[in-house]
Design a protein around this motif. Structure first.
Motif, mmCIF file in Angstrom:
data_model
loop_
_atom_site.group_PDB
_atom_site.id
_atom_site.type_symbol
_atom_site.label_atom_id
_atom_site.label_comp_id
_atom_site.label_asym_id
_atom_site.label_seq_id
_atom_site.Cartn_x
_atom_site.Cartn_y
_atom_site.Cartn_z
ATOM 1 N N ASP A 1 -10.864 -27.123 19.045
ATOM 2 C CA ASP A 1 -11.629 -26.200 19.872
ATOM 3 C C ASP A 1 -13.110 -26.305 19.529
ATOM 4 O O ASP A 1 -13.518 -27.142 18.731
ATOM 5 C CB ASP A 1 -11.118 -24.767 19.687
ATOM 6 C CG ASP A 1 -11.109 -24.337 18.219
ATOM 7 O OD1 ASP A 1 -11.924 -24.864 17.436
ATOM 8 O OD2 ASP A 1 -10.286 -23.470 17.860
ATOM 9 N N MET A 2 -13.918 -25.434 20.114
ATOM 10 C CA MET A 2 -15.357 -25.501 19.921
ATOM 11 C C MET A 2 -15.767 -25.210 18.479
ATOM 12 O O MET A 2 -16.849 -25.586 18.046
ATOM 13 C CB MET A 2 -16.062 -24.536 20.875
ATOM 14 C CG MET A 2 -16.039 -24.988 22.330
ATOM 15 S SD MET A 2 -16.936 -26.556 22.618
ATOM 16 C CE MET A 2 -18.641 -26.010 22.425
ATOM 17 N N GLN A 3 -14.917 -24.514 17.730
ATOM 18 C CA GLN A 3 -15.218 -24.212 16.329
ATOM 19 C C GLN A 3 -14.776 -25.319 15.378
ATOM 20 O O GLN A 3 -15.083 -25.278 14.190
ATOM 21 C CB GLN A 3 -14.561 -22.890 15.919
ATOM 22 C CG GLN A 3 -15.218 -21.648 16.519
ATOM 23 C CD GLN A 3 -14.991 -21.526 18.012
ATOM 24 O OE1 GLN A 3 -13.870 -21.687 18.516
ATOM 25 N NE2 GLN A 3 -16.040 -21.239 18.749
ATOM 26 N N GLY A 4 -14.023 -26.294 15.893
ATOM 27 C CA GLY A 4 -13.648 -27.444 15.073
ATOM 28 C C GLY A 4 -12.541 -27.192 14.076
ATOM 29 O O GLY A 4 -12.354 -27.990 13.153
ATOM 30 N N GLY A 5 -11.782 -26.097 14.250
ATOM 31 C CA GLY A 5 -10.752 -25.766 13.273
ATOM 32 C C GLY A 5 -9.724 -26.866 13.060
ATOM 33 O O GLY A 5 -9.297 -27.112 11.938
ATOM 34 N N GLU A 6 -9.338 -27.549 14.119
ATOM 35 C CA GLU A 6 -8.315 -28.586 14.016
ATOM 36 C C GLU A 6 -8.874 -29.927 13.548
ATOM 37 O O GLU A 6 -8.115 -30.874 13.347
ATOM 38 C CB GLU A 6 -7.613 -28.749 15.363
ATOM 39 C CG GLU A 6 -6.832 -27.513 15.798
ATOM 40 C CD GLU A 6 -6.137 -27.716 17.132
ATOM 41 O OE1 GLU A 6 -5.737 -28.863 17.422
ATOM 42 O OE2 GLU A 6 -6.022 -26.739 17.879
ATOM 43 N N THR A 7 -10.184 -30.009 13.370
ATOM 44 C CA THR A 7 -10.771 -31.278 12.943
ATOM 45 C C THR A 7 -10.972 -31.351 11.432
ATOM 46 O O THR A 7 -11.420 -32.376 10.922
ATOM 47 C CB THR A 7 -12.136 -31.499 13.631
ATOM 48 O OG1 THR A 7 -13.066 -30.510 13.174
ATOM 49 C CG2 THR A 7 -12.003 -31.415 15.141
ATOM 50 N N MET A 8 -10.674 -30.261 10.719
ATOM 51 C CA MET A 8 -10.845 -30.284 9.271
ATOM 52 C C MET A 8 -9.776 -31.171 8.608
ATOM 53 O O MET A 8 -8.788 -31.526 9.221
ATOM 54 C CB MET A 8 -10.762 -28.867 8.694
ATOM 55 C CG MET A 8 -11.805 -27.894 9.227
ATOM 56 S SD MET A 8 -13.522 -28.332 8.833
ATOM 57 C CE MET A 8 -14.108 -28.857 10.453
ATOM 58 N N GLN A 9 -9.991 -31.473 7.320
ATOM 59 C CA GLN A 9 -9.077 -32.353 6.576
ATOM 60 C C GLN A 9 -9.044 -33.721 7.260
ATOM 61 O O GLN A 9 -10.068 -34.242 7.635
ATOM 62 C CB GLN A 9 -7.677 -31.726 6.477
ATOM 63 C CG GLN A 9 -7.653 -30.275 6.025
ATOM 64 C CD GLN A 9 -8.210 -30.063 4.619
ATOM 65 O OE1 GLN A 9 -8.076 -30.921 3.760
ATOM 66 N NE2 GLN A 9 -8.820 -28.920 4.404
ATOM 67 N N GLY A 10 -7.871 -34.312 7.394
ATOM 68 C CA GLY A 10 -7.769 -35.573 8.112
ATOM 69 C C GLY A 10 -7.502 -36.771 7.222
ATOM 70 O O GLY A 10 -7.473 -36.692 5.992
ATOM 71 N N ALA A 11 -7.327 -37.917 7.866
ATOM 72 C CA ALA A 11 -6.843 -39.131 7.213
ATOM 73 C C ALA A 11 -7.854 -39.775 6.279
ATOM 74 O O ALA A 11 -7.488 -40.672 5.512
ATOM 75 C CB ALA A 11 -6.423 -40.147 8.284
#
Length: 249
Positions: free
Chosen positions: A35-45
């Motif tokens: 979403d616009m707040q980037g919550g799902e973009t944290m952490q990652g590969a």
């Protein structure tokens, strides 16, 4: 010509110009996730954690298999613009992002899914995508090129693990952005090559608790930094320590 530079106890071995990594514009595609707040973009590969705390914020992208290169592209910086789609592209819009995640292939329902090999694709944060095009566009044609990474302060090392092994997340890397090799040295040891576990997570099984730590970092263009006494002898797991230098931009 290669040369050494010594600044405040920091030795920099320069082999290639940072500008050598810049490329001509290449064609790819882009979508967004989260979403616009980037919550799902944290952490990652790539092994990064809270991207806001680490300085990357929302200016990030997950790369398709072709671009991710098994995690060796983590930390690379790109300039992106929307092209050839007057219905959705915003005029003269250009963004800059850092590779922090992987966009995995999806063979169902169709083999032409945008992150499947050999496609070049950027899955952007929603905030970055909407700088280029309307969100309802879904997928857009883009052009991209590698650019030097601009960072504030020195390279940072987040220490994790236990007394028997130590992992280090390397981030805030300027210049080329990509890390090829990391070595660690305790105050009572020599230089120890670290093994890449994934992305920018590096590990050694040598016990280093109670020793001050130094690091040697090799960048994508062959540049090398020796960062002395980054962490004091009383360093703690879960803490982040900053080196006294960074690569040139």
């Amino acid at each position: 010509m290669a040369k050494f530079q010594v600044l405040f106890g920091l030795v920099v071995f320069i082999t290639l110009s940072v500008q050598a990594m810049s490329r001509d514009w290449q064609h790819a595609s882009a979508t967004f996730y989260g979403d616009m707040q980037g919550g799902e973009t944290m952490q990652g590969a790539c092994g990064y954690g809270d991207l806001f705390q680490q300085g990357y914020g929302l200016e990030t992208a997950a790369l398709s298999t072709q671009l991710f290169n098994d995690g060796h592209s983590c930390g690379a910086c790109f300039e992106i613009m929307c092209v050839n789609d007057p219905q959705w592209c915003k005029a003269n819009a250009v963004i800059k992002v850092t590779a922090t995640n992987f966009c995995p292939p999806n063979w169902v329902p169709a083999p032409d899914h945008w992150c499947n090999p050999p496609r070049k694709h950027f899955d952007l944060s929603m905030a970055m995508f909407t700088k280029l095009a309307e969100s309802r566009a879904g997928i857009i044609p883009i052009q991209y090129r590698r650019i030097p990474c601009v960072r504030q302060g020195g390279i940072k090392f987040e220490l994790k693990g236990n007394p028997y092994w130590t992992t280090v997340v390397v981030y805030n890397v300027a210049g080329n952005g990509i890390v090829n090799h990391v070595a660690i040295k305790g105050s009572n040891s020599g230089w120890i090559p670290m093994k890449r576990i994934w992305g920018e997570v590096w590990q050694t099984n040598v016990q280093l608790v109670g020793e001050s730590l130094s690091f040697r970092v090799s960048a994508g263009e062959g540049d090398v930094l020796w960062l002395e006494n980054v962490a004091p002898a009383n360093w703690q797991f879960g803490q982040t320590y900053e080196g006294h230098g960074n690569f040139r931009t």
